[in-house]
Design a protein around this motif. Sequence first.
Motif, short mmCIF file in Angstrom:
data_model
loop_
_atom_site.label_atom_id
_atom_site.label_comp_id
_atom_site.label_asym_id
_atom_site.label_seq_id
_atom_site.Cartn_x
_atom_site.Cartn_y
_atom_site.Cartn_z
N ALA B 111 0.84 -1.20 0.00
CA ALA B 111 0.00 0.00 0.00
C ALA B 111 0.87 1.25 0.00
O ALA B 111 0.53 2.26 -0.61
CB ALA B 111 -0.93 -0.01 1.21
N LYS B 134 -6.85 5.63 -0.95
CA LYS B 134 -5.54 5.04 -0.61
C LYS B 134 -5.11 5.50 0.78
O LYS B 134 -4.58 4.72 1.58
CB LYS B 134 -4.54 5.45 -1.69
CG LYS B 134 -3.19 4.78 -1.65
CD LYS B 134 -3.24 3.28 -1.59
CE LYS B 134 -3.47 2.62 -2.93
NZ LYS B 134 -3.47 1.14 -2.82
N GLU B 137 -7.01 3.58 3.34
CA GLU B 137 -6.45 2.23 3.46
C GLU B 137 -5.17 2.25 4.31
O GLU B 137 -4.98 1.42 5.20
CB GLU B 137 -6.15 1.68 2.06
CG GLU B 137 -5.53 0.29 2.07
CD GLU B 137 -4.97 -0.10 0.70
OE1 GLU B 137 -5.19 0.63 -0.29
OE2 GLU B 137 -4.29 -1.15 0.64
#
Lengths: 502, 502
Positions: B111, B134, B137
């Motif tokens: 990630a 993102k 996350e």
Amino acid sequence: MTARDAYDRLVAHGRASADIGAALSLLSWDQQVMLPAAAHAGRAAQIGEMTAILHRRATDPAMGEWLAACEGSELTVDPASPEAANIREWRRDYDLAVKIPQDLAVALARAASAGQRTWELARKDNDFKAFSPKLKELLELSRAKAEALGYAGEAYDALLDGFEPGETTAGITPVLAELRDATRTIMDAVAGAPAPAPLPGGPYPLADQQALLAEVTRRIGLPPEASRLDVSAHPFSTMIGPGDVRITVRYDTSDCTKALFGAVHEAGHSLYSLGHDTGDARHGTPMGEHVSLGVHESQSRLWENQVARSLPFWEHFLPLAASLFPQLAGLSPEAAFKAVGAAAPGLIRVDADETTYNLHIVLRFELELALVRGDLAVADLPEAWNAKSEEILGLTPPDDASGCLQDVHWATGAFGYFPTYSLGNIYAACLFEAAGKAIPDLSERMAAGDFGTLLTWLRTNIHEKGRLFRPRDLIAAATGQAPTAGPLIRHLRAKAAAIYGV
Amino acid sequence: MTARDAYDRLVAHGRASADIGAALSLLSWDQQVMLPAAAHAGRAAQIGEMTAILHRRATDPAMGEWLAACEGSELTVDPASPEAANIREWRRDYDLAVKIPQDLAVALARAASAGQRTWELARKDNDFKAFSPKLKELLELSRAKAEALGYAGEAYDALLDGFEPGETTAGITPVLAELRDATRTIMDAVAGAPAPAPLPGGPYPLADQQALLAEVTRRIGLPPEASRLDVSAHPFSTMIGPGDVRITVRYDTSDCTKALFGAVHEAGHSLYSLGHDTGDARHGTPMGEHVSLGVHESQSRLWENQVARSLPFWEHFLPLAASLFPQLAGLSPEAAFKAVGAAAPGLIRVDADETTYNLHIVLRFELELALVRGDLAVADLPEAWNAKSEEILGLTPPDDASGCLQDVHWATGAFGYFPTYSLGNIYAACLFEAAGKAIPDLSERMAAGDFGTLLTWLRTNIHEKGRLFRPRDLIAAATGQAPTAGPLIRHLRAKAAAIYGV
């Protein structure tokens, strides 16, 4: 475990290995292009550790179990299916890998990394003695590798087979002899004819050469968003991972063709890489890998010789080149075509014209065969090189830097690699002849800047096949006949006729 | 197994991990500096695989056994011995590593790699919405990491401790408040005074800036043969391996000081790296590693602020700069010193003057603490950033690119990292004050181009100590007293007095 489960594990294992292998490829690319001078010892250690990891993965006993579960299953019923091909090729890789002790694999990788650096410095200083201990070590490690792999004929075969599956010393010797003899016949014929005028002299400024290379490689199909162009002592290309191919050249401001043909050559390699590993389901499986170095070289040489040294290429690109280099403004495409096609023996392989190129391979093949056989001592290499050079090329190098130190290959332990260059030349000519039949107006298309039709033909017939066939079978499937030196010799004769009228 | 045998295995294990870690560092450097645009997805997968390998090595049960064999042995009798320090720090690392499931470690690394790319594009397009999934996350993964690590006070502490061992939210909050209040007092004082004249405007051509940076970094002690200088969207430095440190900057042709101070800052990091991992016996052991990001930052900030923004620095380097940039020819070192020391709040942290710099940290600390606590939703970040910016800096960003998208850190999951910047500022001031006492003629030496005496003092007192002490104890050992914000506040007040007469 079902065969499908085992196969899925092989795929996952292969993908992870490919992604880890990308790190190793990057360490190597970086060493040749970016690495600070003080970091070479550390880099050799890093490459050694990564090689150990990948060797452990390649020899993982679980692979043997998964393969056993797949072999003879429904997955191998159709030998032309991707699954069957993957299983067959994984088996080949696995059986070879387990023969090599990990210590030897790591020692070779470390010595290759250190050898590369030692060679760079030795070549710069024209100092063979500084290089010879490392070369001796690499030769001994390579011999040990051949013994570990085993062979039917001779040790050299085990090394050659690693680069070009199925090839042997006995098989390659007459092929190289045929090329040598044909080259001599052509060179005898052109000897009496007047040489074409060379391209105008420099300066060819660096920035303008870079602009030319960027545009040429883009137009022949190399996507800028998936590639890099850098500088290194020895031009090369590498695929780091999906969407990431990298080529290097070296520039000569007195002659723009060295970098140009170098870039097109390396772009040819990279187009093949992007064509077989497209980052999709094939990534990390044999179907997503190149089948051999000979086939790899066929792609680079085809783009370099059959394409970039052709008249249609210069019809298309000369205006661009002339816009960057005013000294080319008055030149005709025919004159450029003839200038870059001139045949004259020289000392440096990577600068050789396509006609005399294979003589350089004959020279290296004979010497490395003698080294591996133990018939030639490393200490005697410079003398032997110079004698062979006089015999084969009619030229004696003034120093080792332009003699036995000119190429990086042996410095990385790559004995048995050179014949794949001549195989590449042979395959390139076979493929281009077949492509010309499949695309009747190919010359007109290239002259008009359409290189995509040719690329598509190569993708379909070569790139996307991965390791489905053995190299010779792949060429035969693509061209409709078993590969021979015939098309290459015809191509070189036709070129001599066009340029020299002989 | 004897304790010594176990220790030797820990060393070998650590060295191999460091060499494998070099490949991961290179993948990351390359992604930020060299990677073709199409290769980012593949790179994230490669980084994921390498992270998995390193996590497996860091949590190898054999490490637990070797550590148990060492602890309480003769090797730990003298807690100040390198062996005892290594054993203690390996234990810390191991106990932390085993708390993190491998899936989480790999997911965070993937990630972070993908986040970096998403951030680059989002910042370019000023598009927070493209980045927020993102970021969400990464925040969730970071919270999961904090839960896995465990904490006494709050989740943020677990993350902060990973960057700065021993620091907590409760400990850092009053320190940042002290800096914020002192900064406000100074800014209130200078508000009425006339600002110094800025440096002459551009153009500062790229090639000349590169020449300046190469020479300045060399003269302050960064060996060209062990380093690189490149360009990236977010300036950073990294050590790939022994003899291989790499810094990046970004250039602004209207202002040469951005790249100059950036390069000196990153060079400071790299000098520390070269000073602790010298490739010898310490390589791959905690004694060859940096102790914390705060101490790392103290080295970069000391060279950037205490050195490169000082009058002696400009006495030495102005002639060189003026030889490259004619517009600087009439300038006095005093005028340059005042121009680069001007204190004025701005929007961009990396361009901030040293006086208002810590306000940027206060802003980020408060926001990331709220994010980790769940008091602030990712979707509300732009609004919260702008409100805080107005409150703390007195400025509202015109867009997110110069607001909450300006820094890369959160895009790589680095929550809890920002406070280490202010700790670095504090430690830098402590160290420079102590170095000034140890080297009474330090100013004269710097004005004469002698930066080696200062570097040697830092090497002896900081770099070579590796992880022997906890960060605060290291600073205390080097300076003779526990670190406080006092020296930094004194330094900033003295600068305001010198420049503004207040």
